[in-house]
Write a protein that holds these residues in place. Sequence first.
Motif, PDB file in Angstrom:
ATOM      1  N   ASP A  30      -0.895 -18.869  -9.558  1.00  0.00           N
ATOM      2  CA  ASP A  30      -2.247 -18.810  -8.998  1.00  0.00           C
ATOM      3  C   ASP A  30      -2.194 -18.324  -7.560  1.00  0.00           C
ATOM      4  OD1 ASP A  30      -3.130 -19.798 -11.385  1.00  0.00           O
ATOM      5  OD2 ASP A  30      -3.116 -21.900 -10.704  1.00  0.00           O
ATOM      6  N   LEU A  31      -3.195 -17.525  -7.217  1.00  0.00           N
ATOM      7  CA  LEU A  31      -3.272 -17.008  -5.859  1.00  0.00           C
ATOM      8  C   LEU A  31      -3.932 -18.033  -4.954  1.00  0.00           C
ATOM      9  CD1 LEU A  31      -4.388 -13.335  -6.609  1.00  0.00           C
ATOM     10  CD2 LEU A  31      -2.107 -14.151  -6.062  1.00  0.00           C
ATOM     11  N   TYR A  32      -3.422 -18.254  -3.688  1.00  0.00           N
ATOM     12  CA  TYR A  32      -4.016 -19.192  -2.737  1.00  0.00           C
ATOM     13  C   TYR A  32      -4.898 -18.410  -1.784  1.00  0.00           C
ATOM     14  CZ  TYR A  32      -0.513 -17.490   0.548  1.00  0.00           C
ATOM     15  OH  TYR A  32       0.248 -16.705   1.359  1.00  0.00           O
ATOM     16  N   VAL A  33      -5.943 -19.123  -1.224  1.00  0.00           N
ATOM     17  CA  VAL A  33      -6.890 -18.501  -0.298  1.00  0.00           C
ATOM     18  C   VAL A  33      -6.285 -18.548   1.098  1.00  0.00           C
ATOM     19  CG1 VAL A  33      -9.212 -18.572   0.658  1.00  0.00           C
ATOM     20  CG2 VAL A  33      -8.801 -19.236  -1.731  1.00  0.00           C
ATOM     21  N   PRO A  34      -6.102 -17.427   1.747  1.00  0.00           N
ATOM     22  CA  PRO A  34      -5.508 -17.446   3.093  1.00  0.00           C
ATOM     23  C   PRO A  34      -6.459 -18.084   4.100  1.00  0.00           C
ATOM     24  CG  PRO A  34      -6.243 -15.234   2.529  1.00  0.00           C
ATOM     25  CD  PRO A  34      -6.412 -16.051   1.292  1.00  0.00           C
ATOM     26  N   SER A  35      -5.910 -18.837   5.077  1.00  0.00           N
ATOM     27  CA  SER A  35      -6.716 -19.514   6.113  1.00  0.00           C
ATOM     28  C   SER A  35      -6.985 -18.558   7.257  1.00  0.00           C
ATOM     29  CB  SER A  35      -5.983 -20.763   6.624  1.00  0.00           C
ATOM     30  OG  SER A  35      -4.716 -20.401   7.155  1.00  0.00           O
ATOM     31  N   LYS A  36      -8.143 -18.758   7.918  1.00  0.00           N
ATOM     32  CA  LYS A  36      -8.546 -17.919   9.032  1.00  0.00           C
ATOM     33  C   LYS A  36      -7.786 -18.330  10.280  1.00  0.00           C
ATOM     34  CE  LYS A  36     -12.644 -16.320  11.491  1.00  0.00           C
ATOM     35  NZ  LYS A  36     -14.113 -16.488  11.633  1.00  0.00           N
TER      36      LYS A  36
END
Length: 776
Positions: free
Chosen positions: A648-654
């Motif tokens: 699964d792909l993770y959402v990158p943090s800003k």
Amino acid sequence: ATGKKEIQRTSLFTIPQGVNGFDFSDQLNLIATAGVNHQVCLWNPYVVSKPNGILRGHMASVVQVQFIKSRGQLISFSKDKVLRIWDVQLQVCIQRLAGMFPKGPEVQSCLFFDEGKDRQGVERNRLFISFNYQLTLMEMKAEIKDRIMSHDKPVVAALYNSVYNQVVSVCQGGTMVMWMIDTGQKVKQFNNCHGSAEVTCLTQDATETKLMTGSTDGSVKIWDFNGHCYHELECSGGQPADVGQIVNLKRSTVVVGWAKYIAVFRDTSFRQHHVQPADWKGGQEHSEDILCAAFQPPSCLATGSYDGEIVIWNTNSEHSSKHLTQRMKKPTKSRNSTYVKTRENTSVSVSSQPRSRAMSRVSAQSKQSGGERRESLAEVSDIEENEYNSSISTLIFLEARKGNSAGGGANLVSCGGNGMVRFWNTAHTKLLAEFTAHAHAGSIIMATDKKNQYLVTGDVDGWLKVWDILGYAAHATENIITTPPALQTQFQPHQDMINTLELCERNERLIVISASSDCSVSIWDVHGNRIGTFGQEEHWKIEPYNYIEELEEEEVEEDEEEELEVAEDSDQESEWAPDPRAVDHPREYRFQTWESTCLGKSYKEKNEEKRQRRQPGTIPDLAYLHWERTGQAPAGPYSALETKSLNDLYVPSKPDPEKYFLPRSSSDKRTKLPALADTLKTAYDEKSLFPTYIREFELKMKQYHQQALAQVQPKQSISLGKMTRPSLQSIGTQLGTQMNKGTKALTLKQKGLPGLRLKPIGGSVASRRSSVTTES
């Protein structure tokens, strides 16, 4: 009416300097003239004003010209012995021949070009040129496209050497070549063995390590296989003589072919390069020239002459022991001059004494040269038949029958004129058998194997015949046997006269080596199977050959062919009946082509045998296509690859801007950078900045300015509180006037003022101050 055509028109050609000869070509409709002015002119018979073409190139008067009609060419010969060949249509010289003709003073010359054809239809293309009493012959090289050639000239001999496993061949031009018999590859080549003389024969010694060649200059040379000449045997005392055959005895060498006596060279005399012949103790026993000889160990020598006589010699005493004269020609007339009448009723002298075995074969060949020879009168044919019928070209002792001679069997074979082969018994001097091996073929040659099972004969037409003589004339008979032995096979390996034959055994295969005048050396087996011709591009391999198995296979193939022919005949003889439906209902009957004809049935059968092309339907439920859905293990071409589902792909943090960027303060003011002119510090150098002539001119201006100021009195005037000085314009005027008054004009760029020297003043460079001192 007289029956003769009247001359309709006469053309008169006026040539100022004259001509020496001319020739006319009816195909080209041209007349060629040999001009005294070194030119060859081509004329139209009906245009006399000027020639159609002028061929220039000769440096002397042209003697004779002749057209080559088959090639559209012209031959011209000049007084300086230069021969030129011209292309008539292009009017250019395509070949020049000089330096090869007899040298000497001015001679009378005449040329003739022979365009006739031989029996095979090949053009002879021979050029004859006479020089007073000499006659020269030049032969044009034949253009051979579809024939393999081993040599450039006719091959006179070929033999097999068992020590080196090679075939040695030599041509008339003196080129000797060694070939590998197993592959046909050329190993070595030696040129000009006898210089300009023609080579006539070839043999090897008992050890098969040295070669012997004979030529028309009466000499025999002994060679090794590296081309080194050890000895030269002078057979005829330096006179030209056509050496026919060389025979090696136990302690001597015998040479025959050009005379009625035997020339012998003993081994004890082989100490110098030039060897002279010794005296043959037996003297002269033949009444005609000896053409061939054969030796049987330990001490038996047989010689055959032109008249058919065979003499048996004892080599120990060198005296004759027996004479075989059963087929000897009886002299009836003098052979020096025999006059016959030809069709033109003119007396012609027929020369009847050849100088060698080869010439006798050629002479015998000439009487069978086609329709032209057949038209001759019977008297000429009878004389030629009598002349060449008895000549002996080859003698062979049958080594396998050495013990049968005492019992009355044949141990000697001879062949020669009229294609006859004869079997002799030397012990009882008796002729046992004779037969015609080659009818109407002139003279023949022959060879046999070591076991004396096969006898191979060759004629002047290139044909070979293999005879089985294993039991032929093996016993004494009262009457002469005239029936020929069993003919094994016959074939034609050459297109011209066969000069030598030899049999050898390689890889359980009996091989026939033949050398011919068609410039080739061929290898066949005794069963008529061709192995190859030396000089071809492809190499061969001699493999064992079973003749019995080959015959059985041929019989099986013949039986199968006969069965097929019988089946076809039965099909053709079968009765044909119409279709009853066509008779009963002709209107409703339709003939089906694909089902009722042979062509349609065969096409249908072939179509059914073909692989049917099927169109793809629904995609099948295969494991390697739907393994994800079915859960089965993947199969097929990608079954060896490890496959799994992706992570699964993770959402990158800003990113936090305060972590990487600092806020700018309000009191932050950037300082102004100083000007470049304020901070730039560079040494000022007048020498590198200004050229020399500018600096010198400036210096002179300053000096004249100071002098002018010193001479002019200062005038002070007060005007508006300022001091007035002389103007720069007045100073320049004075300076120019003073320069013009000088005796020499000064060049400002190159010369300086004499007596002036510049002294720099120490201090700041930027001040640019200097002082001038004058040297007296």
